[in-house]
Design a protein around this motif. Structure first.
Motif, short mmCIF file in Angstrom:
data_model
loop_
_atom_site.label_atom_id
_atom_site.label_comp_id
_atom_site.label_asym_id
_atom_site.label_seq_id
_atom_site.Cartn_x
_atom_site.Cartn_y
_atom_site.Cartn_z
N SER A 71 65.34 -50.04 -35.78
CA SER A 71 66.32 -51.25 -35.33
C SER A 71 67.20 -51.56 -36.53
O SER A 71 66.84 -51.50 -37.36
N SER A 72 68.38 -51.42 -36.30
CA SER A 72 69.14 -52.23 -37.72
C SER A 72 69.26 -53.49 -37.83
O SER A 72 69.69 -54.01 -38.40
N ARG A 73 68.35 -54.10 -37.11
CA ARG A 73 68.02 -55.19 -37.34
C ARG A 73 67.27 -54.95 -39.09
O ARG A 73 66.77 -56.39 -39.78
N TYR A 74 66.11 -53.72 -38.85
CA TYR A 74 65.54 -54.20 -40.23
C TYR A 74 65.63 -53.27 -40.54
O TYR A 74 64.53 -53.11 -41.77
N VAL A 75 66.44 -51.94 -41.49
CA VAL A 75 66.67 -50.68 -41.56
C VAL A 75 67.97 -50.55 -41.86
O VAL A 75 69.09 -50.55 -40.97
N GLU A 76 68.35 -50.86 -42.98
CA GLU A 76 70.13 -49.52 -42.84
C GLU A 76 69.77 -48.66 -42.70
O GLU A 76 68.45 -47.52 -43.01
N GLU A 77 71.32 -47.30 -42.04
CA GLU A 77 71.22 -46.66 -41.32
C GLU A 77 70.35 -45.58 -42.10
O GLU A 77 69.54 -44.56 -42.05
N GLN A 78 71.19 -45.41 -43.48
CA GLN A 78 70.82 -44.72 -44.71
C GLN A 78 69.66 -44.51 -45.23
O GLN A 78 68.76 -43.46 -45.35
N GLN A 79 68.51 -45.53 -44.90
CA GLN A 79 67.47 -45.64 -45.81
C GLN A 79 66.57 -45.21 -44.44
O GLN A 79 65.58 -44.92 -44.83
N ALA A 80 66.71 -45.36 -42.93
CA ALA A 80 66.41 -44.42 -42.07
C ALA A 80 66.42 -43.04 -41.96
O ALA A 80 65.48 -42.68 -41.72
N ILE A 81 67.65 -42.32 -41.96
CA ILE A 81 67.97 -41.44 -42.44
C ILE A 81 67.22 -40.92 -43.77
O ILE A 81 67.37 -39.99 -43.12
N GLY A 82 67.16 -41.32 -44.69
CA GLY A 82 66.05 -41.20 -45.94
C GLY A 82 64.91 -40.84 -45.38
O GLY A 82 64.30 -40.17 -45.46
N ALA A 83 64.34 -41.18 -44.56
CA ALA A 83 62.92 -41.81 -43.81
C ALA A 83 62.70 -40.43 -43.16
O ALA A 83 62.06 -39.75 -43.36
N LEU A 84 64.21 -39.76 -42.45
CA LEU A 84 63.88 -39.31 -41.63
C LEU A 84 63.80 -37.61 -42.48
O LEU A 84 62.71 -36.82 -42.16
N MET A 85 64.71 -37.43 -43.36
CA MET A 85 64.95 -36.51 -44.43
C MET A 85 63.38 -36.26 -45.15
O MET A 85 63.11 -34.82 -45.05
N GLY A 86 62.75 -37.25 -45.66
CA GLY A 86 61.59 -36.83 -46.45
C GLY A 86 60.42 -37.12 -45.58
O GLY A 86 58.95 -36.73 -46.11
N ASN A 87 60.34 -36.19 -43.74
CA ASN A 87 58.97 -35.93 -43.56
C ASN A 87 59.69 -35.29 -42.31
O ASN A 87 59.01 -34.60 -41.26
N ILE A 88 60.08 -33.73 -42.93
CA ILE A 88 60.57 -32.58 -42.03
C ILE A 88 59.92 -31.53 -42.15
O ILE A 88 59.57 -31.66 -43.47
N ALA A 89 59.99 -30.79 -41.99
CA ALA A 89 58.96 -29.64 -42.26
C ALA A 89 60.37 -28.64 -41.91
O ALA A 89 60.32 -28.66 -40.96
N GLY A 90 60.77 -27.44 -42.95
CA GLY A 90 61.38 -26.55 -41.44
C GLY A 90 62.61 -26.70 -43.22
O GLY A 90 63.02 -27.86 -43.50
N GLU A 91 63.68 -26.32 -42.51
CA GLU A 91 64.95 -26.17 -42.72
C GLU A 91 66.55 -26.40 -42.22
O GLU A 91 66.26 -26.51 -41.13
N PRO A 92 66.36 -28.06 -42.52
CA PRO A 92 67.98 -28.40 -41.58
C PRO A 92 68.93 -27.64 -41.42
O PRO A 92 69.20 -26.81 -41.83
N LEU A 93 68.82 -27.32 -39.88
CA LEU A 93 70.05 -26.62 -39.43
C LEU A 93 71.62 -27.21 -39.10
O LEU A 93 72.35 -26.99 -39.16
N MET A 94 71.23 -28.92 -39.70
CA MET A 94 72.45 -29.82 -39.56
C MET A 94 72.48 -30.59 -40.41
O MET A 94 71.47 -30.78 -40.28
N LYS A 95 73.66 -31.91 -40.38
CA LYS A 95 73.39 -32.92 -41.05
C LYS A 95 73.27 -34.12 -39.30
O LYS A 95 73.06 -33.82 -38.74
N PRO A 96 72.50 -35.02 -40.20
CA PRO A 96 71.84 -35.64 -39.37
C PRO A 96 72.32 -36.29 -37.89
O PRO A 96 73.75 -36.73 -39.24
N ARG A 97 72.51 -36.61 -36.77
CA ARG A 97 73.82 -37.38 -36.17
C ARG A 97 73.43 -38.27 -35.44
O ARG A 97 72.28 -38.78 -35.12
N VAL A 98 74.09 -39.24 -36.36
CA VAL A 98 73.38 -40.45 -35.55
C VAL A 98 74.19 -41.43 -34.19
O VAL A 98 75.57 -41.22 -34.13
N ILE A 99 73.11 -41.86 -33.15
CA ILE A 99 73.00 -42.27 -31.94
C ILE A 99 73.27 -44.08 -32.01
O ILE A 99 72.03 -44.03 -32.28
#
Length: 504
Positions: free
Chosen positions: A289-317
């Motif tokens: 929810s953009s009301r509770y978190v900034e986009e980059q902070q949310a993406i940072g949380a995602l990138m900090g909780n993945i296993a394996g190498e990223p195959l692409m940059k995060p795509r925001v919808i």
């Protein structure tokens, strides 16, 4: 957008030309079903542009997709190999009830019901008497998912769905559809011409200048809703007062371990993260929810909780949860994201596409569009989505988290009266009320309400007719049979490799 009186599609005019605006999962599912069933009687065209990407939602599915494939006579092994699919037995909800408290919403049934009362009443009595284990101990699919095991069992004894590559699925269905005569037209839609006389869509104009005329139009143009929204002006009903999330970021990573037969849903202080294991990679994303978190902070949380190498940059919808007030108006039927959007927490995106297509086939206006059909279609579609909406809201409303305003606000929000009734009924009596035609069965409601922390205050008196010895034997018999079955299953990874391995 132009209007004109010539060539309008009047009510009662036979439908012979079907135009599907947009490809992706929704467009090609529609094309596959319509062409397989009615392709010999119809001229079917699908318009899509290689320059316009698809959202690609729906990499996790639910068991109803098996029924769709059965109707189309799709070979499961071929489909799974081409879409690099794995099996799915349920969803693991982590940190949802509270931080470090997890549960699984699995497919199938739990225990054995009595005609007067569901199994949860007997389990509840067993818990009171110290005779029962976890509720999930009595569900085959849940126990198999915990052990990372899977196999097809006799008499459809294992309920399952798929994790699949959504882009590969669209390509697979395109080839399928083209065998039944669907013509794909490359191009971007730049205009929609409607009739001033009837209000129906006459034609779609492409960037090449080509006009594509039709009798019935299927709007699969995604969130834009080019036909249903922009051309016909159907309003959108916003449900963000109950569903706070309005953004998602998607990411693919390499696989670093065996694929498990579970979708993982990991709650964060401002939303939740998914992990979907395929044969060749893992689908990841975060819904927030953009009301509770900034986009980059949310993406940072995602990138900090993945296993394996990223195959692409995060795509925001970005999205607005809700539905169109009408999904069929005039000669346009909205399917997929153009009809509305519910976040993918329970993997219902492809199911709703499927249901719209099947409903359209059941009411197909071969001899002309009748207003009674349109009204009934819209009535059924609205009820179906509202039932699913309530089930999704349940996950947020019933939580014990005090660590973040997002979860506190969700717990304190007023919810639809239809959902509040279900919550109160289960909390006070252990009973589940549902409509016969709604998607989620009693066992789904029980699993999620128990998982989110609602323990009924009482159980049905039928359970009291069993003494301790009889109840212990009843519960132990169910658990023992499940334990023996699970022990005999192969690992999910080995079964996939043997049954439907994707070409290297």
């Amino acid at each position: 957008m132009e209007t004109g009186a010539k060539g309008g599609n009047g009510i009662g005019k036979p439908v012979r030309r079907v135009v599907i605006a947009g490809g992706g999962t929704a467009g090609w599912m529609a094309a596959a079903c319509i062409s397989k069933i009615l392709g010999k009687r119809l001229d079917i065209k699908l318009i899509e542009s290689d320059e316009i990407g698809t959202v690609g939602v729906g990499e996790a599915t639910i068991p109803t997709l098996l029924n769709f494939h059965h109707l189309l006579e799709i070979n499961e092994q071929e489909f799974m190999a081409e879409t690099k699919a794995t099996f799915k037995l349920g969803i693991s909800f982590e940190n949802w009830r509270n931080v470090k408290e997890d549960y699984i919403h699995s497919f199938g049934l739990t225990g054995t019901d009595h005609w007067t009362a569901g199994f949860q009443h007997f389990w509840h009595k067993g818990r009171e008497r110290g005779l029962a284990g976890d509720y999930g101990d009595y569900c085959l699919e849940l126990r198999a998912s915990q052990e990372n095991k899977f196999a097809h069992l006799p008499r459809q004894g294992m309920n399952y769905a798929y994790h699949l590559d959504a882009s590969a699925y669209a390509r697979y269905l395109r080839r399928f559809s083209e065998r039944f005569g669907v013509q794909r037209i490359e191009g971007k839609i730049v205009d929609v011409t409607t009739s001033a006389l009837t209000g129906h869509v006459r034609s779609i104009t492409l960037d090449s200048g080509l006009d594509v005329e039709g009798d019935l139009f299927i709007d699969c143009t995604g969130f834009r809703g080019l036909l249903i929204g922009q051309a016909l002006g159907v309003e959108y009903e916003d449900w963000s007062q109950w569903l706070f999330n309005d953004c998602a970021a998607a990411l693919q990573t390499t696989s670093v371990g065996d694929a498990v037969p579970l979708t993982r849903s990991i709650a964060h202080p401002f939303g939740w993260q998914w992990r979907i294991p395929l044969q060749h990679r893992v689908g990841n994303g975060i819904v927030f929810s953009s009301r509770y978190v900034e986009e980059q902070q949310a993406i940072g949380a995602l990138m900090g909780n993945i296993a394996g190498e990223p195959l692409m940059k995060p795509r925001v919808i970005k999205f607005t949860p809700g539905q169109r007030k009408q999904v069929w108006k005039a000669n346009v039927v909205a399917v997929g994201l153009s009809s509305g959007f519910l976040e993918p927490i329970e993997s219902t995106s492809i199911h709703l596409i499927q249901r719209s297509i099947i409903r359209l086939m059941q009411m197909f206006p071969s001899e002309g569009i009748m207003q009674t059909d349109v009204e009934e279609f819209n009535r059924q579609a609205a009820l179906e989505v509202e039932h699913i909406r309530d089930f999704i809201i349940l996950h947020y409303k019933v939580n014990n988290r005090i660590d973040a305003p997002y979860w506190v606000d969700a717990r304190n929000m007023p919810v639809p009266a239809s959902l509040q009734h279900r919550i109160d009924l289960f909390r006070e009596t252990g009973r589940v009320f549902r409509f016969p035609t709604e998607l989620f069965a009693e066992n789904s409601w029980v699993q999620v309400m128990l998982g989110q922390g609602i323990m009924p205050l009482q159980h049905h008196q039928t359970a009291d007719l069993m003494g301790d010895e009889e109840l212990s034997h009843f519960l132990g018999g169910i658990k023992g049979q499940i334990d023996r079955t699970v022990a005999g299953l192969p690992s999910h990874q080995s079964y996939v490799e043997r049954y439907c391995a994707a070409p290297k």
